[in-house]
Design a protein around this motif. Sequence first.
Motif, PDB file in Angstrom:
ATOM      1  N   ALA A 114       0.888  -1.113  -0.055  1.00 43.48           N
ATOM      2  CA  ALA A 114      -0.023  -0.098   0.017  1.00 43.48           C
ATOM      3  C   ALA A 114       0.908   1.381   0.139  1.00 43.48           C
ATOM      4  O   ALA A 114       1.998   1.172   0.460  1.00 43.48           O
ATOM      5  CB  ALA A 114      -0.909   0.041   1.171  1.00 43.48           C
ATOM      6  N   PHE A 115       0.359   2.278  -0.445  1.00 42.84           N
ATOM      7  CA  PHE A 115       0.855   3.631  -0.383  1.00 42.84           C
ATOM      8  C   PHE A 115       0.175   4.792   0.149  1.00 42.84           C
ATOM      9  O   PHE A 115      -1.007   4.762  -0.024  1.00 42.84           O
ATOM     10  CB  PHE A 115       1.098   4.092  -1.949  1.00 42.84           C
ATOM     11  N   LEU A 116       0.813   5.637   0.838  1.00 39.78           N
ATOM     12  CA  LEU A 116      -0.017   6.916   1.697  1.00 39.78           C
ATOM     13  C   LEU A 116       0.646   7.929   1.374  1.00 39.78           C
ATOM     14  O   LEU A 116       1.931   8.028   1.683  1.00 39.78           O
ATOM     15  CB  LEU A 116      -0.129   6.700   3.131  1.00 39.78           C
ATOM     16  N   ALA A 117       0.441   8.928   0.678  1.00 40.19           N
ATOM     17  CA  ALA A 117       1.006  10.314   0.416  1.00 40.19           C
ATOM     18  C   ALA A 117       1.108  11.226   1.464  1.00 40.19           C
ATOM     19  O   ALA A 117       0.234  11.355   2.288  1.00 40.19           O
ATOM     20  CB  ALA A 117       0.020  11.013  -0.867  1.00 40.19           C
ATOM     21  N   LYS A 118       2.477  11.781   1.635  1.00 43.89           N
ATOM     22  CA  LYS A 118       2.721  12.792   2.499  1.00 43.89           C
ATOM     23  C   LYS A 118       2.273  14.101   1.750  1.00 43.89           C
ATOM     24  O   LYS A 118       2.622  14.245   0.517  1.00 43.89           O
ATOM     25  CB  LYS A 118       4.043  12.776   2.812  1.00 43.89           C
TER      26      LYS A 118
END
Length: 164
Positions: free
Chosen positions: A96-100
Motif C-alpha cells: 500500500a501507499f500513503l502520500a505525505k
Amino acid sequence: MLVVDDNKVIRQLIRVNLELEGFEVVTAADGAECLDVVHQVRPDVITLDVVMPRLDGLRTAARLRSDSRTQRLPLAIVSACTQYEVEAGLDVGVDAFLAKPFEPNELVALVRQLVERGESDPSVQFGNDTAAGANASAPAGGTSGAGRGMGGGEGAECAGRSGG
C-alpha cells in the motif's frame, strides 16, 4: 508496528498517532536500521519512507521481500510519492501507499487494514513463538472500508493504492 523514516518529526508524528489508537510502535531512522531490528521487533506491519540515507525505502522493501522470514510482511510506503515510486514499489511487492502529507485517520485506517490482512494470512507470522508484546495489535472494532477516501490532493496518485 515498525515505522521507518529518516525525519524524526515525521517518525514521531506517525508513532504518536498509531499509539493513540492502541498500536505498539518501534521506529527506525533508515532502511539499514530497519533490517537490523525487524527480526527482534517482529512487527505486524512496516511503514517505509522512500528517500532515506544508507538504504532507501524501495531497496529496503526489496530486501524484506527477498527474505523468507519477512517476504509476506505487510509493507506500506508513506512518502511524497511519485509515479516512479508507486511503480517501483509495486514491482518489489509493496502492499500500500500513503502520500505525505496525510491525515492521521488515513494512516490509522491503512495500518489497521494491513494488520487485519496479516492476521488473516498465517504465513505472515514470524513463526509460532512471538515475543510477548512485540507485535502490534489493532484494538477491537477495526475500521471496515479502510483505504477509502485517501488522498485527493497533490500526490494522490499513490494514496490508497494496493499492490496485490
